[in-house]
Design an enzyme around this catalytic site. Structure first.
Site, mmCIF file in Angstrom:
data_model
loop_
_atom_site.group_PDB
_atom_site.id
_atom_site.type_symbol
_atom_site.label_atom_id
_atom_site.label_comp_id
_atom_site.label_asym_id
_atom_site.label_seq_id
_atom_site.Cartn_x
_atom_site.Cartn_y
_atom_site.Cartn_z
ATOM 1 N N LYS A 8 -10.464 2.508 -1.587
ATOM 2 C CA LYS A 8 -10.561 1.880 -0.266
ATOM 3 C C LYS A 8 -11.876 2.224 0.425
ATOM 4 O O LYS A 8 -12.225 3.390 0.590
ATOM 5 C CB LYS A 8 -9.365 2.330 0.578
ATOM 6 C CG LYS A 8 -9.211 1.639 1.931
ATOM 7 C CD LYS A 8 -7.893 2.075 2.541
ATOM 8 C CE LYS A 8 -7.607 1.409 3.871
ATOM 9 N NZ LYS A 8 -6.271 1.796 4.388
ATOM 10 N N GLU A 49 0.825 -1.201 0.000
ATOM 11 C CA GLU A 49 0.000 0.000 0.000
ATOM 12 C C GLU A 49 0.870 1.267 0.000
ATOM 13 O O GLU A 49 1.828 1.378 0.754
ATOM 14 C CB GLU A 49 -0.896 -0.009 1.247
ATOM 15 C CG GLU A 49 -1.843 1.174 1.350
ATOM 16 C CD GLU A 49 -2.616 1.186 2.665
ATOM 17 O OE1 GLU A 49 -3.653 1.867 2.731
ATOM 18 O OE2 GLU A 49 -2.171 0.532 3.634
ATOM 19 N N CYS A 64 -5.624 -2.768 2.785
ATOM 20 C CA CYS A 64 -5.278 -2.698 4.211
ATOM 21 C C CYS A 64 -6.489 -2.865 5.133
ATOM 22 O O CYS A 64 -6.941 -3.978 5.326
ATOM 23 C CB CYS A 64 -4.517 -1.409 4.493
ATOM 24 S SG CYS A 64 -3.523 -1.492 6.014
#
Length: 291
Positions: A116, A43, A153
């Site tokens: 995300k 990331e 993540c």
């Protein structure tokens, strides 16, 4: 038989964007040399993990997708090596900012973008200051080597995200990551918990999971995070088939037969026996069944 080789990488990052891209390039080429066809980088690898502190000075690191240095560099690399590359970047779109992934196919074409969905907020991980909540929904892409889903993540802590991508046909799940110590409490080590969550995604969906984390200690004023690496590749029953240490820059490679895994999913019946009519409560915040 439809075999595919996947790779997870891990590395440390500096404030020199060109240096970070060059280091990532070297790892991608090493993975390709080992036969990897879908290669995951961690990331936000263009810079250190700047979310430790809330600083407007870091906003300019966001770029529009078409102008992002890493994406443009790795489009050429993907075409040259004929590999699939999910590339993490800090995205600017008009007045919005996102933590995003551009999925590059083996011909250098950008297949699409995922933003995300779950944005953390806590000491050392102040992401709500930098990112809008993702608005793309979960995404799955048909690449040259298979159908993949990508979460970013904090998304990896949510079984709902993994299940959504599996329901959409993802044959492998990828999670670029930046996770390490907690600046406010050095006694906390969530490495095993972090891995266990994703091993569960693999086991409950019968799909391989690939996670790439960064390494090294990064410090911003009075905040410091030691990223614990431990990138890994899990098989479809939730066992780790490859795992990196906490400190070394490295490449992990594993091979899966996607046709065999598809047959395994059908035989187990976990998708046949689902009861989505009973799952409405999961769409609530408080556990109350919605009418």
């Amino acid at each position: 038989m439809r075999n595919v080789k996947v790779a997870a990488t891990q590395m440390s990052c500096s404030w020199d964007i060109e240096e970070n891209i060059a280091k990532a390039d070297r790892l991608v080429r090493e993975a390709a040399k080992q036969g990897a066809q879908i290669i995951l980088l961690q990331e936000l690898f263009e810079t250190p993990y700047f979310c430790q502190k809330e600083k407007a000075d870091y906003y300019p690191y966001a770029t529009e997708q078409e102008h992002n240095k890493a994406i443009n560099h790795f489009r050429a690399v993907a075409k040259e090596l004929e590999v699939v590359l999910p590339i993490s970047f800090y995205e600017k779109k008009n007045n919005a900012r996102y933590n995003s992934i551009a999925v590059i196919d083996a011909n250098g074409e950008v297949l699409g973008r995922y933003r995300k969905s779950h944005i953390p907020d806590g000491p050392g991980y102040e992401e709500k200051f930098y990112f809008n909540p993702g608005d793309t929904g979960f995404k799955v892409w048909s690449t040259r080597y298979g159908k993949i889903g990508v979460g970013i993540c904090w998304d990896q802590w949510y079984p709902e995200a993994a299940r959504c991508m599996a329901l959409m046909g993802a044959e492998i799940l990828f999670y670029p990551t930046a996770i390490g110590s907690e600046p406010q409490d050095g006694s906390i080590d969530s490495k095993d918990h972090w891995q266990a969550c994703m091993l569960g995604h693999a086991a409950s969906n019968l799909v391989p999971v690939v996670a790439s984390n960064r390494i090294g200690t990064e410090t911003d004023e009075d905040s410091s995070v030691t990223f614990y690496g431990s990138s890994f590749i899990a098989g479809p029953t939730g066992s780790k088939v490859a795992e990196a240490g906490r400190t070394e820059e490295t490449v992990l490679v594993a091979e899966f037969d996607l046709d065999k895994l598809e047959s395994q999913r059908i035989e187990w019946g976990i998708f046949r026996d689902r009861r989505p009519d009973l799952y409405k409560v999961i769409t609530s915040y408080d556990g109350e069944q919605l009418v």
